[in-house]
Design an enzyme around this catalytic site. Structure first.
Site, mmCIF file in Angstrom:
data_model
loop_
_atom_site.group_PDB
_atom_site.id
_atom_site.type_symbol
_atom_site.label_atom_id
_atom_site.label_comp_id
_atom_site.label_asym_id
_atom_site.label_seq_id
_atom_site.Cartn_x
_atom_site.Cartn_y
_atom_site.Cartn_z
ATOM 1 N N ASP A 19 -48.189 51.835 -44.430
ATOM 2 C CA ASP A 19 -49.516 52.408 -44.643
ATOM 3 C C ASP A 19 -50.405 51.461 -45.453
ATOM 4 O O ASP A 19 -49.911 50.641 -46.224
ATOM 5 C CB ASP A 19 -49.367 53.752 -45.371
ATOM 6 C CG ASP A 19 -50.628 54.589 -45.281
ATOM 7 O OD1 ASP A 19 -51.440 54.372 -44.352
ATOM 8 O OD2 ASP A 19 -50.816 55.455 -46.154
ATOM 9 N N ASN A 67 -52.387 59.919 -35.040
ATOM 10 C CA ASN A 67 -53.265 58.739 -35.052
ATOM 11 C C ASN A 67 -54.171 58.636 -33.815
ATOM 12 O O ASN A 67 -55.144 57.882 -33.822
ATOM 13 C CB ASN A 67 -52.444 57.441 -35.205
ATOM 14 C CG ASN A 67 -51.863 57.240 -36.579
ATOM 15 O OD1 ASN A 67 -50.817 56.613 -36.749
ATOM 16 N ND2 ASN A 67 -52.516 57.766 -37.616
HETATM 17 C C1 IPE Z 1 -48.779 57.477 -41.263
HETATM 18 O O1 IPE Z 1 -49.915 56.966 -41.861
HETATM 19 C C2 IPE Z 1 -48.631 56.915 -39.880
HETATM 20 C C3 IPE Z 1 -48.267 55.506 -39.802
HETATM 21 C C4 IPE Z 1 -48.012 54.702 -40.816
HETATM 22 C C5 IPE Z 1 -48.146 54.980 -38.474
HETATM 23 P P1 IPE Z 1 -51.314 57.710 -41.794
HETATM 24 O O2 IPE Z 1 -52.281 56.848 -42.530
HETATM 25 O O3 IPE Z 1 -51.657 58.073 -40.408
HETATM 26 O O4 IPE Z 1 -51.014 59.053 -42.606
HETATM 27 P P2 IPE Z 1 -52.005 59.995 -43.413
HETATM 28 O O5 IPE Z 1 -53.120 60.375 -42.493
HETATM 29 O O6 IPE Z 1 -52.502 59.216 -44.589
HETATM 30 O O7 IPE Z 1 -51.150 61.147 -43.855
HETATM 31 C C1 IPE Z 2 -51.300 52.209 -41.371
HETATM 32 O O1 IPE Z 2 -52.454 51.830 -42.001
HETATM 33 C C2 IPE Z 2 -51.284 51.848 -39.901
HETATM 34 C C3 IPE Z 2 -51.422 53.011 -39.002
HETATM 35 C C4 IPE Z 2 -51.463 54.258 -39.364
HETATM 36 C C5 IPE Z 2 -51.480 52.706 -37.593
HETATM 37 P P1 IPE Z 2 -53.738 52.782 -42.005
HETATM 38 O O2 IPE Z 2 -54.587 52.446 -40.843
HETATM 39 O O3 IPE Z 2 -53.352 54.208 -42.122
HETATM 40 O O4 IPE Z 2 -54.455 52.305 -43.333
HETATM 41 P P2 IPE Z 2 -55.203 53.219 -44.387
HETATM 42 O O5 IPE Z 2 -54.230 54.274 -44.826
HETATM 43 O O6 IPE Z 2 -56.394 53.806 -43.684
HETATM 44 O O7 IPE Z 2 -55.572 52.284 -45.482
HETATM 45 MG MG MG Z 3 -53.055 55.462 -43.678
#
Ligand code: IPE
Ligand code: IPE
Ligand code: MG
Length: 246
Positions: A19, A67
């Site tokens: 994340d 996502n």
């Molecule tokens: C979890 O991260 C999914 C992945 C790392 C692929 P998200 O960024 O989607 O989760 P939330 O929305 O912060 O809970």
């Molecule tokens: C994790 O990084 C990757 C995916 C969920 C695909 P994020 O895209 O969730 O990054 P933040 O949480 O918005 O910083």
């Molecule tokens: Mg995230």
């Protein structure tokens, strides 16, 4: 099963919620996709390290069921990066004898991504030393619904005579099949939640949260997480066997 690892200081299976790509980019006034690009590059470093690591199973949460709700251009870019990753890194997987597995709803992924997944899985299917599992279009709740549907089908067509009565009978219906449960789940970038990831398999996983955003997470950070794991006592509901500290 996870209880095998009760005496081990090294996790057999580590799962990572990668994340913080978006925030990493935003902090640098870059588009979010640049964070994803850097994040994907980072996976390579981890895979190089995996080949000599005692950790046998590495599972990476790359794209969740939820996502898809992101802007279309971000979803498209993520799928494109995934395809590029598979094209570029399949040689690394073969060289390091790492088998690729996928958990999640494969059918909803774009056709070109599925083709690359099929190819890399074919090329690595013989390897036993290490297993990289990508969680793609993955969500635990969907996984439970899929498992329930498959059990109902097996009951209806007679391949199963009774509904599973034990966890041992139920767990093969999960996407993870007979893969051991994760011993350690790491989440980067400062969020203390599991976001629908391996909720059942991680029932007794040790959790490790760190503030480092995924694009900056290095093998040293990974080793710090392993070190933290090695100092924990897993009890699985039993009574502690370690000496009482006074
Ligand atoms: C979890 O991260 C999914 C992945 C790392 C692929 P998200 O960024 O989607 O989760 P939330 O929305 O912060 O809970
Ligand atoms: C994790 O990084 C990757 C995916 C969920 C695909 P994020 O895209 O969730 O990054 P933040 O949480 O918005 O910083
Ligand atoms: Mg995230």
């Amino acid at each position: 099963m996870s209880t095998d690892s009760v005496q081990s200081n090294t996790p057999r299976h580590v799962a990572i919620i990668m994340d913080g790509n978006g925030r990493w980019a935003r902090k640098r006034l870059l588009p979010r996709i640049e964070g994803h690009r850097k994040g994907v590059k980072n996976v390579r470093n981890l895979l190089e390290a995996l080949s000599t690591s005692p950790v046998r199973y590495l599972t990476l949460f790359a794209f969740s069921v939820e996502n898809w709700q992101r802007p279309k251009e971000e979803v498209d870019a993520l799928m494109d990066l995934l395809k590029q990753f598979l094209k570029r890194e399949s040689r690394l997987l073969v060289r390091n004898r790492i088998r690729l597995e996928i958990i999640g709803g494969r059918e909803e992924l774009p056709e070109d991504v599925r083709q690359e997944l099929d190819r890399v899985q074919r090329e690595t299917s013989e390897f036993e030393d290490h297993v990289l599992t990508l969680a793609l279009n993955y969500g635990s709740r969907t996984e439970v619904l899929d498992a329930t549907r498959r059990i109902a089908q097996d009951l209806a067509d007679g391949s199963l005579s009774e509904p599973p009565a034990t966890w041992e009978e139920y767990r093969p219906y999960l996407y993870t099949g007979d893969m051991p449960d994760p011993d350690l789940i790491i989440r980067t970038s400062g969020e203390w939640r599991v976001s629908n990831f391996l909720l059942l398999q991680g029932a007794y996983a040790e959790l490790y949260f760190c503030d480092i955003p995924w694009p900056e997470f290095t093998i040293n950070h990974f080793n710090e997480a392993l070190e933290s794991y090695s100092r924990r006592e897993r009890r699985f509901g039993r009574v502690s066997t370690s000496p009482v500290e006074v």
